[in-house]
Write an enzyme that holds these catalytic residues in place. Structure first.
Site, PDB file in Angstrom:
ATOM      1  N   ARG A   1      16.093 -27.952  31.339  1.00 29.13           N
ATOM      2  CA  ARG A   1      15.779 -26.805  30.478  1.00 29.13           C
ATOM      3  C   ARG A   1      16.454 -25.524  30.967  1.00 29.13           C
ATOM      4  O   ARG A   1      16.717 -24.632  30.173  1.00 29.13           O
ATOM      5  CB  ARG A   1      14.259 -26.640  30.381  1.00 29.13           C
ATOM      6  CG  ARG A   1      13.645 -27.763  29.541  1.00 29.13           C
ATOM      7  CD  ARG A   1      12.180 -27.567  29.320  1.00 29.13           C
ATOM      8  NE  ARG A   1      11.412 -28.012  30.471  1.00 29.13           N
ATOM      9  CZ  ARG A   1      10.085 -27.979  30.551  1.00 29.13           C
ATOM     10  NH1 ARG A   1       9.393 -27.475  29.552  1.00 29.13           N
ATOM     11  NH2 ARG A   1       9.469 -28.423  31.611  1.00 29.13           N
ATOM     12  N   CYS A   9       4.276 -21.099  39.978  1.00 30.74           N
ATOM     13  CA  CYS A   9       3.284 -21.915  40.692  1.00 30.74           C
ATOM     14  C   CYS A   9       2.386 -21.048  41.556  1.00 30.74           C
ATOM     15  O   CYS A   9       1.407 -21.528  42.088  1.00 30.74           O
ATOM     16  CB  CYS A   9       3.978 -22.968  41.526  1.00 30.74           C
ATOM     17  SG  CYS A   9       4.925 -22.217  42.840  1.00 30.74           S
ATOM     18  N   GLU A  23      -3.824 -26.745  34.879  1.00 35.08           N
ATOM     19  CA  GLU A  23      -2.781 -25.725  34.933  1.00 35.08           C
ATOM     20  C   GLU A  23      -2.311 -25.422  33.515  1.00 35.08           C
ATOM     21  O   GLU A  23      -1.950 -26.335  32.774  1.00 35.08           O
ATOM     22  CB  GLU A  23      -1.605 -26.234  35.771  1.00 35.08           C
ATOM     23  CG  GLU A  23      -0.484 -25.223  35.882  1.00 35.08           C
ATOM     24  CD  GLU A  23       0.680 -25.706  36.746  1.00 35.08           C
ATOM     25  OE1 GLU A  23       1.065 -26.883  36.636  1.00 35.08           O
ATOM     26  OE2 GLU A  23       1.208 -24.884  37.525  1.00 35.08           O
TER      27      GLU A  23
HETATM   28  P1  NAD Z   1       8.369 -31.016  35.484  1.00 35.41           P
HETATM   29  O1  NAD Z   1       7.525 -31.801  36.410  1.00 35.41           O
HETATM   30  O2  NAD Z   1       8.278 -31.290  34.037  1.00 35.41           O
HETATM   31  O3  NAD Z   1       9.930 -31.197  35.871  1.00 35.41           O
HETATM   32  C1  NAD Z   1      10.396 -31.003  37.182  1.00 35.41           C
HETATM   33  C2  NAD Z   1      11.655 -31.839  37.389  1.00 35.41           C
HETATM   34  O4  NAD Z   1      11.320 -33.217  37.239  1.00 35.41           O
HETATM   35  C3  NAD Z   1      12.747 -31.546  36.371  1.00 35.41           C
HETATM   36  O5  NAD Z   1      13.986 -31.527  37.057  1.00 35.41           O
HETATM   37  C4  NAD Z   1      12.666 -32.705  35.381  1.00 35.41           C
HETATM   38  O6  NAD Z   1      13.921 -33.076  34.875  1.00 35.41           O
HETATM   39  C5  NAD Z   1      12.089 -33.829  36.203  1.00 35.41           C
HETATM   40  N1  NAD Z   1      11.152 -34.677  35.454  1.00 35.41           N
HETATM   41  C6  NAD Z   1      10.336 -34.311  34.422  1.00 35.41           C
HETATM   42  N2  NAD Z   1       9.590 -35.356  34.018  1.00 35.41           N
HETATM   43  C7  NAD Z   1       9.918 -36.409  34.803  1.00 35.41           C
HETATM   44  C8  NAD Z   1       9.474 -37.764  34.877  1.00 35.41           C
HETATM   45  N3  NAD Z   1       8.543 -38.242  34.063  1.00 35.41           N
HETATM   46  N4  NAD Z   1      10.030 -38.554  35.830  1.00 35.41           N
HETATM   47  C9  NAD Z   1      10.980 -38.096  36.661  1.00 35.41           C
HETATM   48  N5  NAD Z   1      11.438 -36.818  36.628  1.00 35.41           N
HETATM   49  C10 NAD Z   1      10.920 -35.985  35.718  1.00 35.41           C
HETATM   50  O7  NAD Z   1       8.070 -29.466  35.816  1.00 35.41           O
HETATM   51  P2  NAD Z   1       8.578 -28.188  35.014  1.00 35.41           P
HETATM   52  O8  NAD Z   1       7.850 -28.092  33.716  1.00 35.41           O
HETATM   53  O9  NAD Z   1      10.065 -28.137  35.010  1.00 35.41           O
HETATM   54  O10 NAD Z   1       8.080 -27.045  36.001  1.00 35.41           O
HETATM   55  C11 NAD Z   1       6.795 -26.495  35.957  1.00 35.41           C
HETATM   56  C12 NAD Z   1       5.881 -27.137  36.973  1.00 35.41           C
HETATM   57  O11 NAD Z   1       6.423 -26.984  38.280  1.00 35.41           O
HETATM   58  C13 NAD Z   1       4.509 -26.485  37.026  1.00 35.41           C
HETATM   59  O12 NAD Z   1       3.542 -27.482  37.156  1.00 35.41           O
HETATM   60  C14 NAD Z   1       4.585 -25.624  38.276  1.00 35.41           C
HETATM   61  O13 NAD Z   1       3.335 -25.338  38.881  1.00 35.41           O
HETATM   62  C15 NAD Z   1       5.425 -26.474  39.156  1.00 35.41           C
HETATM   63  N6  NAD Z   1       6.034 -25.695  40.215  1.00 35.41           N
HETATM   64  C16 NAD Z   1       5.560 -25.879  41.466  1.00 35.41           C
HETATM   65  C17 NAD Z   1       6.078 -25.121  42.498  1.00 35.41           C
HETATM   66  C18 NAD Z   1       5.561 -25.277  43.887  1.00 35.41           C
HETATM   67  O14 NAD Z   1       6.149 -24.699  44.772  1.00 35.41           O
HETATM   68  N7  NAD Z   1       4.499 -26.012  44.134  1.00 35.41           N
HETATM   69  C19 NAD Z   1       7.086 -24.184  42.238  1.00 35.41           C
HETATM   70  C20 NAD Z   1       7.544 -24.037  40.935  1.00 35.41           C
HETATM   71  C21 NAD Z   1       7.015 -24.813  39.920  1.00 35.41           C
END
Ligand code: NAD
Length: 476
Positions: free
Chosen positions: A175, A279, A377
């Site tokens: 995205r 996050c 969340e």
């Molecule tokens: P997401 O889990 O949808 O995606 C993260 C990554 O995983 C992306 O690169 C995506 O391509 C990949 N992905 C997505 N679905 C997948 C699947 N089923 N199998 C394998 N890979 C997959 O997260 P997002 O919507 O991009 O980001 C937001 C989330 O990230 C929120 O929950 C936020 O809290 C979290 N976050 C956590 C931190 C932290 O430090 N703990 C920091 C930033 C964001």
């Protein structure tokens, strides 16, 4: 043409399905991103593997010198990177500048490699025997960032990995892939050899191929908790070391003795900054004491004054959400919260009629952990308010979450602050600060389902994660 993958220093067009990349402030398509599969991942991993021998044997002073050159490139392109983040993520320009700065902080930290990578020695452990600990790189490492910090989170990963002598494959968020592309271009311009950093665009199929690839030795993941859990389990099943950072449901506890006028801007910023898509966002304000009305009145009036609009617009406080589907999900949470008995004090859905994926600051009062909005969340500009009569009750509300990223307290009492630090089950805890974010030289230390693994990203943990140790035991 879709964004190209980078393998062995060459930008490759890949003939696969693509996804549009949007400007969330206008809903315009600004790019296409390739959805790579196992073959494209294999090409990037092979390029990283081919570069590994020479890079891992490059003297650490040379690796650090290149990291200093990269730092100079990033500083020279600071404003351009910030504008790029705003263009495809939507956050305000000031928020983007903050993100780029926090990312460069990790590069600054990585420049200290000659010190950070030192081992330890102990002479004369037994008769004539000395023992030395040396650090070696792990091999090919991979990074899988989320959409919400397209520059900062990739920079949490590859600078430390490569300065430690590893080579890297980065799979940017599908995205928000533009930040990673620009970071890689600047990396090559800084003079790093081909193949040290590689980029493979894609989504789930690309991630799963990285998790399964036998040549990938370590996985750094940041994203939602369910995907973090999946990545942790799959990477471990394939024998890799893994650090997987998950989602958050952060509580902000306001004690009756807190300075409300100081706390209000902090609370608003924590909940509505970055449109709630971080996050370390403050998700639930817990008002402690008999009379929460003055706090609630100030929150409502402050939230209503925040300006919603495109991230590069003058005076804008809250930019758009990432996609229309995500905005629908956040709007559905607001509906559900009201349905479950919360009082809707401010309803940001009034902003949904303009073009782009906007949703304004929203406040739900009388939220409890038993409600969906009190537990899950939301990842949007929604502040829930819960009420507690004592600090103990507030801590037990925060501790009833399955997630444990951050918790903050507003108070004038050192005793309450200490009690909070000791008892709250979160890995990043703040007092009178809205966003308890550790700097690059400390670990980003989520607890519970906010983190799966042992070694956190950046700080000394980052160095531990990206190196393996060899003990050298000698008698002459
Ligand atoms: P997401 O889990 O949808 O995606 C993260 C990554 O995983 C992306 O690169 C995506 O391509 C990949 N992905 C997505 N679905 C997948 C699947 N089923 N199998 C394998 N890979 C997959 O997260 P997002 O919507 O991009 O980001 C937001 C989330 O990230 C929120 O929950 C936020 O809290 C979290 N976050 C956590 C931190 C932290 O430090 N703990 C920091 C930033 C964001």
């Amino acid at each position: 043409m879709a964004l190209r993958n980078l393998a062995g220093g060459r930008w490759l067009e890949v003939a696969v399905e693509t996804l549009p990349v949007y400007n969330p402030a206008t809903a315009e398509v600004i790019e296409q991103v390739a959805l790579s599969g196992a073959a494209e991942v294999d090409a990037a991993v092979r390029a990283a593997l081919a570069a590994f021998d020479a890079w891992s044997q490059t003297p650490v002073m040379e690796r650090a010198r290149l990291m200093f050159a990269y730092k100079a490139q990033l500083e020279a392109h600071f404003e351009e990177l910030a504008a790029l983040v705003t263009r495809h993520h939507g956050k305000t320009l000031d928020e983007s500048r903050g993100e780029v700065r926090r990312g460069i902080d990790v590069v600054d930290f990585a420049c200290g490699a000659p010190t950070l990578l030192q081992g330890r020695t102990l002479r004369a452990v037994s008769g004539g025997v000395d023992q030395d600990l040396y650090r070696y790189p792990v091999g090919v490492c991979a990074g899988i960032p989320p959409f919400n910090f397209p520059v900062m989170i990739p920079l949490w990963m590859f600078p430390l990995a490569v300065v430690a002598g590893n080579t890297f494959v980065l799979k940017p968020s599908e995205r928000t892939p533009l930040g990673a592309v620009r970071l890689a271009e600047l990396f090559l311009e800084a003079g790093f050899p081909e193949g040290v950093l590689n980029i493979v665009h894609g989504a789930k199929a690309a991630v799963d191929a990285l998790l399964e690839h036998p040549a990938v030795r370590a996985i750094s993941f940041v994203g939602s908790a369910p995907v973090a859990r999946h990545v942790y389990a799959e990477a471990a099943r394939h024998g890799k070391r893994v650090q997987a950072l998950g989602g958050a449901k952060n509580h902000m506890v306001v004690m009756p003795d807190a300075d409300i006028s100081e706390a209000i801007p902090h609370l608003l910023n924590a909940s509505f900054g970055n449109a709630g898509e971080r996050c370390l966002a403050g998700s639930v304000t817990v008002a402690v004491g008999q009379d929460p009305d003055p706090l609630l009145a100030a929150l409502v009036s402050g939230a209503k004054k925040l300006k919603v609009g495109p991230g590069d617009g003058p005076g804008v406080d809250v930019g758009p959400l990432i996609r229309t589907e995500h905005r629908q999900k956040v709007a559905a949470y607001i509906e559900q919260g009201a349905g479950e008995g919360a009082d809707l004090l401010v309803d940001g859905r009034s902003e949904m009629s303009r073009p782009g994926y906007f949703l304004g600051p929203t406040i739900l009062d009388r939220v409890a952990p038993s409600m969906t909005v009190g537990r899950e969340e939301i990842f949007g500009p929604v502040m829930s308010v819960a009420r507690a009569t004592t600090l103990e009750e507030a801590i037990s509300i925060a501790n009833s979450m399955t997630l444990g990223n951050m918790a903050v307290l507003f108070t004038k009492s050192g005793r309450a602050a200490r009690e909070f630090r000791e008892r709250v089950e979160a890995g990043m805890v703040g007092v009178n600060v809205p966003i308890a974010q550790p700097f690059a030289f400390f670990p980003f230390s989520g607890w519970k389902d906010s983190f799966f693994g042992d070694l956190h990203v950046h700080g000394a943990d980052g160095i531990e994660f990206y190196t393996r140790k060899k003990m050298f035991i000698t008698r002459w």
